[in-house]
Scaffold this active site. Sequence first.
Site, short mmCIF file in Angstrom:
data_model
loop_
_atom_site.label_atom_id
_atom_site.label_comp_id
_atom_site.label_asym_id
_atom_site.label_seq_id
_atom_site.Cartn_x
_atom_site.Cartn_y
_atom_site.Cartn_z
N SER A 34 0.87 -1.17 0.00
CA SER A 34 0.00 0.00 0.00
C SER A 34 0.90 1.22 0.00
O SER A 34 1.80 1.33 0.85
CB SER A 34 -0.91 -0.03 1.23
OG SER A 34 -1.89 0.98 1.12
N GLU A 35 0.71 2.14 -0.94
CA GLU A 35 1.70 3.19 -1.16
C GLU A 35 1.80 4.18 -0.01
O GLU A 35 2.76 4.94 0.08
CB GLU A 35 1.46 3.92 -2.49
CG GLU A 35 0.19 4.76 -2.56
CD GLU A 35 -0.97 3.98 -3.15
OE1 GLU A 35 -1.02 2.74 -2.97
OE2 GLU A 35 -1.83 4.61 -3.78
N ASN A 36 0.82 4.18 0.88
CA ASN A 36 0.94 5.07 2.04
C ASN A 36 1.92 4.53 3.08
O ASN A 36 2.19 5.21 4.06
CB ASN A 36 -0.43 5.34 2.67
CG ASN A 36 -1.14 4.09 3.13
OD1 ASN A 36 -1.12 3.09 2.44
ND2 ASN A 36 -1.76 4.15 4.28
#
Lengths: 230, 230, 221, 221
Positions: free
Chosen positions: C49-51
């Site tokens: 997840s890019e966060n």
Amino acid sequence: MTEKPVIDAAKAAAMVKPGDVVHIGGFLGCGSPDSIIAELVKLGTNKLTLVCNDTAVLDEKNNRITGVAPLIKARAFNRVIVSHIGTNPETQRQMNEGETEVTLVPQGTLAERIRAAGAGLGGILTPTGVGTEVELGKQKIVVGDRIYLLEEALPGDVALIKAKKADKAGNLVFSKTARNFNPLMAMACKLVIVEVEELVEIGSIDPDMVHCPCIFVDYIVMSKAQGGKK
Amino acid sequence: MTEKPVIDAAKAAAMVKPGDVVHIGGFLGCGSPDSIIAELVKLGTNKLTLVCNDTAVLDEKNNRITGVAPLIKARAFNRVIVSHIGTNPETQRQMNEGETEVTLVPQGTLAERIRAAGAGLGGILTPTGVGTEVELGKQKIVVGDRIYLLEEALPGDVALIKAKKADKAGNLVFSKTARNFNPLMAMACKLVIVEVEELVEIGSIDPDMVHCPCIFVDYIVMSKAQGGKK
Amino acid sequence: MIEYKENKEIIAKRIAKIFKSGEVVNLGIGLPTLVANHVPHDVSIILQSENGLIGLGPAPAPGKEDKDLTNAGAAPVTILPGGAFFDSAMSFAIIRGGHVDYTVLGVLEVDQEGNLANYKIPGKMVPGMGGAMDLTTGSRVVIAATTHLEKNGSSKLKRRCSLPLTAAHEVNYVVTDVGFFEIAGGRFHLREYFAPYSIEWILEHTDADIVVDENCKEIKL
Amino acid sequence: MIEYKENKEIIAKRIAKIFKSGEVVNLGIGLPTLVANHVPHDVSIILQSENGLIGLGPAPAPGKEDKDLTNAGAAPVTILPGGAFFDSAMSFAIIRGGHVDYTVLGVLEVDQEGNLANYKIPGKMVPGMGGAMDLTTGSRVVIAATTHLEKNGSSKLKRRCSLPLTAAHEVNYVVTDVGFFEIAGGRFHLREYFAPYSIEWILEHTDADIVVDENCKEIKL
């Protein structure tokens, strides 16, 4: 190790001056310095430039307002540099009506530009954005057989960040996905103020487990938000 | 989470092929994958390119031979890209006699070039080296009022690195200054082999305290060096 | 005569079959998120997840939400044993550096050149690109997940995108609710069509150049 | 007549007086390392070591060495409470990014333009620059620490370095065993001279252009 001053959120907010480029941590509000943001809204400081992942969530119908959204609503910024505004219709409105200048930056490019500023680099070469509107006005450089955009460092005057825990020297530990841009912004700004939920004695954080070394941090603010404890 | 194969040091060494660009962790031998290095010396693989902070310590009089120094002595490399060779007179000799091509890179530039390779960046703009021999043959780029050198990414075929601890998925934790270039090299190479002192079950490392996420790691080797325990 | 009926589950189901154990996958917000529900039980993929995490797990039980643990859409999530958290620079080093095998994205338009548009309708709606430009540039394989037709019946697959691009020449596969397309040589190559649709129906309802693969077959999902 | 006698302790003593509490300092290998022994007890500086830590402490007691805890010269060290470890990219982000206040380096040559040479004598000795180029480029203040004269009596302070440069126009202060010099406008500015040397002795024994500061004074160390 020298202790860092612990100040209240209002005093922290007062250190932000009109015209400043302000880096604010958080990803759609997760890991934002909410207590400082609240005081900055109260103070009504404006003409700021925001550097942030996004303009957070403004969903007044469902009473869901997170991260920097109250500052957007308060018209604190005349310039906004973010990767995403899709969850804040007020940013969209201000942009469309020409009230606020919005620059959209790919998220990974934004992270590297902030890091570059903190690391003393002039910029980085990224393949991201080649062939899109993002490449407009930027120098293209070929390395090997690939085309890259030169993306310049993005320093700030003030970083307002959020950590889970600090020791009194200012060494920081972040929690889960609330880490996001926070440690990068601490590197990139002249004045760095961190809001924390927990303040511990110097020596109680394992030096192998420090996410952001104390030398980046200038002031510590105790969070008033839920979960904040002294 | 998928488990990574645990192999012995000899098998790891055999994965390194003549002509490979090999990144080897360690700072003057602190944090080097000594068990794999020993097997690579035995195997006699040569024509390698070394990327490392330094060529470690070769002080045979005092019986002090650390890190990659045995590989230098074994003439494993025909090319060496490092920041420092001052503690290994054999590197100096090989360079002076034209046996080995030595490229000296400022340490911070070396770190960023390795990181850039792992991060998909074509390179970075650094002020380091401007006005020195380091600038020769490099593009100069002005950002703001400062001159920067364009330093290109430095990827590798194989990374041989050392960690204190891995879980079976390959998440890594480093110890103290033995961290140095190790996590950067894990990002930058096609094949990544980590030598560890301790192997633990998946789930026993706090996900906030992982120094190098498992997705960078291909194989795990148990260290035979002192202090190694299963 | 076949009548088109939007079916997002079919898209998610087909995409979920692509992955092998140990592969790293990033699922975009919206339709792509559904893919996670359909990954076979004997396949263990790693969700990024890019966060800032790998090892994304399912949504937490009600009351078990953690304010510090969300996905890139700000929804509460969990992390699996063996997962890890990191900052945004590391997250995008993973993405841009080619360490993500697959990224699955929703689209406004996708064209036969592998171009994709999903972040901006000038003068109308500008959500921003978020991490999508890095994900499409850096991932080994880019999968566009989209219903085949717009609500008004027009084709989402185009000869040439008209909106500002998120990615230029980066899309590898397009999976719609009527078929599976690979992009190569400036054409959509139809590799599978999903019952009850037919090759003929697809050729008729797609506003782009399609090559029917010689091994193209019907699939029931 | 004053006879020159090399005195490294004097150099270390004078440099140690420069720092204020909370400042971040990197001390090079060799002579600069001595500086740590002379920092006043009421001043708490933060030592950075480019191999990956801040909060460098004194050498460990014999038998207490840790193979994983060394300084940039591979000597065993300790870390103080409140210190932190990091990788080499972060270490040089700290250095290059201007987060180190002072770097103290030994030199082969230093000149009145602020140039410094210490990593290479072509055809003779090439140790390499290690972290010195980043340290001189990135630190707020660069201090060259050197004996005033070579063993053969020649001046280490030059009009123009003849060896390959480590740093171009980066040196701010030069502290030798005869005096304290600031570099500005292409000249050495003599700010202090150390007993028993005199201004005249210094002018006579330095092969460079020196401006005697109007407040130049004798210091006893």
